[in-house]
Design a protein around this motif. Structure first.
Motif, PDB file in Angstrom:
ATOM      1  N   MET A  44       3.372  -4.255 -10.576  1.00  0.00           N
ATOM      2  CA  MET A  44       3.104  -3.239 -11.601  1.00  0.00           C
ATOM      3  C   MET A  44       4.130  -3.297 -12.721  1.00  0.00           C
ATOM      4  O   MET A  44       3.790  -3.210 -13.906  1.00  0.00           O
ATOM      5  CB  MET A  44       3.067  -1.844 -10.967  1.00  0.00           C
ATOM      6  CG  MET A  44       1.844  -1.618 -10.088  1.00  0.00           C
ATOM      7  SD  MET A  44       1.673   0.103  -9.522  1.00  0.00           S
ATOM      8  CE  MET A  44       2.752   0.113  -8.104  1.00  0.00           C
ATOM      9  N   VAL A  45       5.395  -3.465 -12.355  1.00  0.00           N
ATOM     10  CA  VAL A  45       6.469  -3.369 -13.343  1.00  0.00           C
ATOM     11  C   VAL A  45       6.618  -4.662 -14.146  1.00  0.00           C
ATOM     12  O   VAL A  45       6.812  -4.627 -15.367  1.00  0.00           O
ATOM     13  CB  VAL A  45       7.807  -3.022 -12.647  1.00  0.00           C
ATOM     14  CG1 VAL A  45       8.984  -3.122 -13.621  1.00  0.00           C
ATOM     15  CG2 VAL A  45       7.729  -1.628 -12.023  1.00  0.00           C
ATOM     16  N   ARG A  46       6.524  -5.826 -13.462  1.00  0.00           N
ATOM     17  CA  ARG A  46       6.804  -7.072 -14.196  1.00  0.00           C
ATOM     18  C   ARG A  46       5.835  -8.204 -13.878  1.00  0.00           C
ATOM     19  O   ARG A  46       6.118  -9.360 -14.173  1.00  0.00           O
ATOM     20  CB  ARG A  46       8.252  -7.508 -13.976  1.00  0.00           C
ATOM     21  CG  ARG A  46       8.680  -7.579 -12.526  1.00  0.00           C
ATOM     22  CD  ARG A  46      10.209  -7.796 -12.400  1.00  0.00           C
ATOM     23  NE  ARG A  46      10.643  -7.726 -11.015  1.00  0.00           N
ATOM     24  CZ  ARG A  46      10.614  -8.750 -10.171  1.00  0.00           C
ATOM     25  NH1 ARG A  46      10.213  -9.936 -10.555  1.00  0.00           N
ATOM     26  NH2 ARG A  46      11.014  -8.583  -8.914  1.00  0.00           N
ATOM     27  N   ARG A  47       4.690  -7.869 -13.316  1.00  0.00           N
ATOM     28  CA  ARG A  47       3.660  -8.885 -13.028  1.00  0.00           C
ATOM     29  C   ARG A  47       4.267 -10.124 -12.373  1.00  0.00           C
ATOM     30  O   ARG A  47       3.929 -11.267 -12.729  1.00  0.00           O
ATOM     31  CB  ARG A  47       2.894  -9.271 -14.299  1.00  0.00           C
ATOM     32  CG  ARG A  47       2.099  -8.128 -14.956  1.00  0.00           C
ATOM     33  CD  ARG A  47       0.944  -7.661 -14.086  1.00  0.00           C
ATOM     34  NE  ARG A  47       0.062  -6.713 -14.765  1.00  0.00           N
ATOM     35  CZ  ARG A  47       0.225  -5.388 -14.801  1.00  0.00           C
ATOM     36  NH1 ARG A  47       1.265  -4.841 -14.164  1.00  0.00           N
ATOM     37  NH2 ARG A  47      -0.628  -4.597 -15.434  1.00  0.00           N
ATOM     38  N   ASP A  48       5.132  -9.897 -11.420  1.00  0.00           N
ATOM     39  CA  ASP A  48       5.807 -10.988 -10.712  1.00  0.00           C
ATOM     40  C   ASP A  48       4.770 -11.910 -10.053  1.00  0.00           C
ATOM     41  O   ASP A  48       4.012 -11.466  -9.190  1.00  0.00           O
ATOM     42  CB  ASP A  48       6.735 -10.380  -9.650  1.00  0.00           C
ATOM     43  CG  ASP A  48       7.519 -11.429  -8.883  1.00  0.00           C
ATOM     44  OD1 ASP A  48       7.246 -12.636  -9.052  1.00  0.00           O
ATOM     45  OD2 ASP A  48       8.398 -11.032  -8.089  1.00  0.00           O
ATOM     46  N   PRO A  49       4.746 -13.199 -10.423  1.00  0.00           N
ATOM     47  CA  PRO A  49       3.752 -14.124  -9.837  1.00  0.00           C
ATOM     48  C   PRO A  49       3.884 -14.278  -8.326  1.00  0.00           C
ATOM     49  O   PRO A  49       2.919 -14.637  -7.656  1.00  0.00           O
ATOM     50  CB  PRO A  49       4.036 -15.455 -10.540  1.00  0.00           C
ATOM     51  CG  PRO A  49       4.898 -15.139 -11.710  1.00  0.00           C
ATOM     52  CD  PRO A  49       5.617 -13.861 -11.405  1.00  0.00           C
ATOM     53  N   ALA A  50       5.071 -14.008  -7.793  1.00  0.00           N
ATOM     54  CA  ALA A  50       5.282 -14.151  -6.347  1.00  0.00           C
ATOM     55  C   ALA A  50       4.493 -13.110  -5.548  1.00  0.00           C
ATOM     56  O   ALA A  50       4.357 -13.230  -4.323  1.00  0.00           O
ATOM     57  CB  ALA A  50       6.772 -14.031  -6.023  1.00  0.00           C
ATOM     58  N   THR A  51       4.006 -12.084  -6.227  1.00  0.00           N
ATOM     59  CA  THR A  51       3.269 -11.023  -5.519  1.00  0.00           C
ATOM     60  C   THR A  51       1.795 -11.371  -5.338  1.00  0.00           C
ATOM     61  O   THR A  51       1.087 -10.704  -4.584  1.00  0.00           O
ATOM     62  CB  THR A  51       3.329  -9.698  -6.314  1.00  0.00           C
ATOM     63  OG1 THR A  51       2.638  -9.873  -7.574  1.00  0.00           O
ATOM     64  CG2 THR A  51       4.758  -9.268  -6.584  1.00  0.00           C
TER      65      THR A  51
END
Lengths: 270, 270
Positions: A142-149
């Motif tokens: 949600m906060v930083r669209r982390d690709p690892a998620t």
């Protein structure tokens, strides 16, 4: 980054709300507002239909809200999904909607209406074993669209649904266009004969038959089948994919568990 | 009058076969032939799909068979229903097909194909408390179309389905035309939230919305709902009828029990 939590199906547990609020406070990278509607109770539901719809519409219409985070699954969002997706306020666009399981009814209707939805962990998941990691994963997305998620096999347009929820929205006004997408499904708490029957139903749909491929997440807490069903959930899904001409794309990293990954819905061939 | 029993879903219990055979012998007004396929076993099913389909097609094609009596419910007739209703042999017409529950997948496909199907007790029902009366009722209908065996509220075109089976055949090639019929539904072994969800799904269908009215049979062995669902099955069905504009016709005398009555399928407005 402001994240508002509402509960379109069942009530959020108080201790889940407290633990997630503590995680957010420690992170310090976003603001979390848990709508008081989350703690209403009316029979099975987090308040009557009109109260759940009003809270959802309120956060959808609020331009200061960046993410609408569905509090939990259970059952009930189908009762308000069509109304929630009608006559959308301008601010409903430009924000994300995150959740899974029963929230699939909303995902279907909102995606069909052009909003940005994603499959992923919910606040109540913090109560699962290892659930803090699920909540951190959701926040990282949600906060930083982390690709690892993200679910690691995503390579094009995709959607994810609980299989039983998907079966129950086909033929309703909520049904989106599945043309050209990777369709990820998972399930929980069913006997395997039900999974077989649901796959029969879902794969008979001409709309579903337009998916690029179908991938199977985890099927957990399988209830005893009397007699033993003899084949497992992967064999069931492969059987119905083969019968219906849908390419089976193997397993997917989603499920009703703390390992559940994010699947942003994206459009297919249309 | 010759009645042939086949098992398109799960195996018939030997003692049920023996007890029903004894009842028929004592009556002396019909011949009962229990197909050996009824006792096959393959995982959940009474033999593999091809064996169940072959036995069903065999009795359908036999002009000396007056009634095809489905041995029991369970799960599995959906896997062979479309093939069973394709390229019908001439002798498939002019006979009756009796059963209920999972047999609804066959009923839908056969009715759509122009065959004469009826909802009613099955051989394995003899094992229920008071089950001999159910079997005698089925025989009274099969042998002499005794009006006392009929669901008492029938007053025009009608069909009857297990609600969960009905939900799972909508949108499939088995789905018949519901225009103008009284639709009788019942269910067993579900939580009330599932009944609510299934009613959402079923009543969203434009085809189902063409029924003359919907009537509710018995909903038995309801599983615990956590928390209590607060309203009962009749209130759930009335709610969804009201939301979808379907007239609710009150209760119906069908269910998974020894009191289950006969509902011959008849055509509606088309």
């Amino acid at each position: 980054m402001r994240i508002d939590v509402v509960a379109p199906s069942c009530p959020l547990k108080r201790d889940a709300a407290e633990r997630v609020s503590a995680i957010v406070a420690e992170r310090g990278d976003c603001e979390l507002i848990i709508h008081p509607q989350c703690f209403l109770s009316a029979g099975h539901f987090a308040g009557p239909d009109d109260a759940r719809l009003a809270a959802l519409r309120e956060v959808m219409a609020d331009p200061s809200v960046d993410v609408v985070w569905i509090a939990r699954g259970g059952y009930g969002s189908n009762r308000i999904a069509e109304a929630a997706a009608a006559d959308l306020p301008a601010a409903a666009s430009g924000k994300a909607y995150l959740g899974y399981s029963d929230a699939g009814f909303l995902h279907a209707a909102f995606h069909k209406a052009g909003l940005d939805v994603a499959w992923g962990p919910m606040p109540q998941d913090v109560l699962r074993s290892g659930g803090e990691a699920a909540v951190q994963r959701a926040l990282d997305w949600m906060v930083r669209r982390d690709p690892a998620t993200l679910e690691p096999g995503l390579g094009g347009p995709a959607m994810a649904f609980n299989l039983t929820v998907l079966s129950n929205l086909l033929g309703t006004p909520l049904e989106p266009d599945f043309d050209g997408v990777d369709l990820l499904v998972e399930d929980i708490g069913e006997q395997l004969y039900r999974t077989d029957r649901t796959m029969f139903h879902v794969t008979a749909s001409e709309n579903i038959r337009k998916v690029r491929r179908l991938r199977l997440g985890r099927v957990s807490d399988i209830l005893p089948n009397d007699p033993d069903f003899a084949v497992d959930e992967a064999a069931i899904v492969e059987h119905w994919c083969k019968r219906s001409g849908i390419p089976f794309g193997g397993r997917a990293d989603i499920g009703h568990d703390a390992q559940n990954k994010i699947v942003p819905f994206t459009r297919g061939n249309r």
